[in-house]
Design an enzyme around this catalytic site. Structure first.
Site, PDB file in Angstrom:
ATOM      1  N   ASN A   1      32.949  41.773  35.181  1.00 39.03           N
ATOM      2  CA  ASN A   1      31.854  41.595  36.127  1.00 39.03           C
ATOM      3  C   ASN A   1      31.142  42.938  36.252  1.00 39.03           C
ATOM      4  O   ASN A   1      31.628  43.838  36.931  1.00 39.03           O
ATOM      5  CB  ASN A   1      32.405  41.135  37.491  1.00 39.03           C
ATOM      6  N   TRP A   2      30.011  43.027  35.587  1.00 37.90           N
ATOM      7  CA  TRP A   2      29.277  44.309  35.582  1.00 37.90           C
ATOM      8  C   TRP A   2      28.551  44.553  36.902  1.00 37.90           C
ATOM      9  O   TRP A   2      28.020  45.637  37.115  1.00 37.90           O
ATOM     10  CB  TRP A   2      28.268  44.331  34.420  1.00 37.90           C
ATOM     11  N   LYS A   3      28.482  43.554  37.764  1.00 39.16           N
ATOM     12  CA  LYS A   3      27.738  43.686  39.025  1.00 39.16           C
ATOM     13  C   LYS A   3      26.325  44.213  38.721  1.00 39.16           C
ATOM     14  O   LYS A   3      25.771  43.897  37.670  1.00 39.16           O
ATOM     15  CB  LYS A   3      28.512  44.562  40.008  1.00 39.16           C
TER      16      LYS A   3
ATOM     17  N   GLU B   1      31.223  39.871  47.506  1.00 37.21           N
ATOM     18  CA  GLU B   1      29.968  40.585  47.784  1.00 37.21           C
ATOM     19  C   GLU B   1      28.846  39.599  48.113  1.00 37.21           C
ATOM     20  O   GLU B   1      27.963  39.884  48.922  1.00 37.21           O
ATOM     21  CB  GLU B   1      29.606  41.492  46.594  1.00 37.21           C
TER      22      GLU B   1
ATOM     23  N   HIS C   1      31.683  35.222  44.977  1.00 37.38           N
ATOM     24  CA  HIS C   1      32.218  36.588  44.982  1.00 37.38           C
ATOM     25  C   HIS C   1      32.130  37.138  46.409  1.00 37.38           C
ATOM     26  O   HIS C   1      31.175  36.851  47.132  1.00 37.38           O
ATOM     27  CB  HIS C   1      31.412  37.453  44.009  1.00 37.38           C
TER      28      HIS C   1
ATOM     29  N   GLU D   1      40.574  37.623  44.600  1.00 41.82           N
ATOM     30  CA  GLU D   1      40.156  39.018  44.723  1.00 41.82           C
ATOM     31  C   GLU D   1      40.278  39.455  46.185  1.00 41.82           C
ATOM     32  O   GLU D   1      39.366  39.206  46.991  1.00 41.82           O
ATOM     33  CB  GLU D   1      38.697  39.177  44.285  1.00 41.82           C
TER      34      GLU D   1
ATOM     35  N   GLY E   1      34.750  47.696  37.986  1.00 43.65           N
ATOM     36  CA  GLY E   1      34.511  49.068  37.522  1.00 43.65           C
ATOM     37  C   GLY E   1      35.027  49.347  36.115  1.00 43.65           C
ATOM     38  O   GLY E   1      34.315  49.940  35.296  1.00 43.65           O
TER      39      GLY E   1
ATOM     40  N   SER F   1      40.284  46.300  41.463  1.00 47.58           N
ATOM     41  CA  SER F   1      40.751  47.581  40.912  1.00 47.58           C
ATOM     42  C   SER F   1      41.730  47.418  39.752  1.00 47.58           C
ATOM     43  O   SER F   1      42.659  48.213  39.612  1.00 47.58           O
ATOM     44  CB  SER F   1      41.359  48.453  42.023  1.00 47.58           C
TER      45      SER F   1
ATOM     46  N   GLY G   1      36.932  47.682  44.249  1.00 47.52           N
ATOM     47  CA  GLY G   1      36.209  48.950  44.192  1.00 47.52           C
ATOM     48  C   GLY G   1      36.850  50.068  44.993  1.00 47.52           C
ATOM     49  O   GLY G   1      36.228  51.104  45.224  1.00 47.52           O
TER      50      GLY G   1
HETATM   51  P1  13P Z   1      36.717  46.389  40.789  1.00 48.34           P
HETATM   52  O1  13P Z   1      37.509  46.099  39.543  1.00 48.34           O
HETATM   53  O2  13P Z   1      35.686  47.446  40.606  1.00 48.34           O
HETATM   54  O3  13P Z   1      37.614  46.634  41.966  1.00 48.34           O
HETATM   55  O4  13P Z   1      35.890  45.065  41.128  1.00 48.34           O
HETATM   56  C1  13P Z   1      36.550  43.847  41.178  1.00 48.34           C
HETATM   57  C2  13P Z   1      35.557  42.763  41.308  1.00 48.34           C
HETATM   58  O5  13P Z   1      34.935  42.591  42.325  1.00 48.34           O
HETATM   59  C3  13P Z   1      35.320  41.911  40.126  1.00 48.34           C
HETATM   60  O6  13P Z   1      34.570  40.805  40.469  1.00 48.34           O
END
Ligand code: 13P
Length: 251
Positions: A9-11, A96, A94, A166, A233, A211, A172
């Protein structure tokens, strides 16, 4: 046997040059005969990803979608458009999106239902905040998030849906859930599905996200109910992501 799946997931990160370097490394380094690999770029880069991974077995999807077919929804993207670019997956719910864009359980359920109807695999994200974990509400929260979708699409749809657990406190933050903490919630999720159908529960891929790094991946993926990872990340670092895919292959 459930296959392992590792998703990137590159966000809201990347640009054409950086994406191109990452995708070249993914195509060279990931053994898609042994592990399912999916990339979720920002939507404007779907076409770039489609071209770069063509013929490699790496699949791709979009990070968010609107549930309507088309129309006056400025700024939104439909499932038909996603399919037009050959995408197979869509991330739904997600944390977010739930937090920053106020997506409710019922909005999330509507998106899952629309994705299934369009023949796009929803990757349904669930997870508790730190405050909820500390208040011993993890199972209540994850159970509520899942039940909202189960109520709308029914248990059989979960043979197709991918679930990503998650924990919000692990996203993150560099604070990965321990393999035992993650396994406990994964077992709860599978148990909840099994109450409705043992066979569907046995088929559903349940990923861990939060993470995930190359150094923590293998131990997580060795847990009986963890079928891979949703990686943020570390998916922006070619060597890390390829190593995470290797870890999934090795268990
Ligand atoms: P991180 O791996 O950066 O913690 O993010 C996880 C995430 O939200 C994947 O969708």
């Amino acid at each position: 046997m459930r296959r392992k799946l590792v998703a990137a997931n590159w966000k809201m990160n990347g640009d054409k040059a950086a994406n191109s370097a990452l995708l070249t490394a993914f195509v060279q380094g990931i053994d898609t005969a042994a592990v399912d690999a999916v990339v979720f770029p920002p939507a404007v880069y779907l076409d770039q990803v489609a071209s770069a991974v063509a013929g490699s077995g790496i699949r791709y999807g979009i990070q968010n979608v609107h549930s309507a077919e088309k129309g006056a929804y400025t700024g939104e993207i439909s499932l038909g458009m996603v399919k037009d670019f050959g995408a197979d997956y869509v991330l739904v719910g997600h944390s977010e999106r739930r937090e920053l864009f106020a997506e409710s359980d019922s909005v999330v359920a509507g998106k899952v239902q629309a994705a299934l109807a369009a023949g796009v695999v929803p990757m349904l994200c669930v997870g508790e905040t730190l405050a909820e974990r500390e208040a011993d509400q993890t199972e209540a929260v994850v159970g509520r998030q899942l039940q909202a979708v189960l109520d709308i699409v029914g248990i059989d749809a979960f043979a197709t849906i991918v679930i990503a657990y998650e924990p919000v406190w692990a996203i993150g933050t560099g604070k990965t859930a321990s393999p035992e903490q993650a396994q406990a919630v994964h077992a709860f999720i599978r148990g909840l599905l099994a109450q409705a159908s043992e066979s569907v529960a046995g088929k559903c891929q349940v990923l861990y996200g939060g993470s995930v790094k190359a150094s923590s991946a293998q131990e997580l993926f060795q847990q009986p109910d963890i079928d891979g990872g949703l990686v943020g990340g570390a998916s922006l670092l070619a060597d890390e992501f390829v190593a995470i895919c290797q870890a999934a292959k090795g268990v």
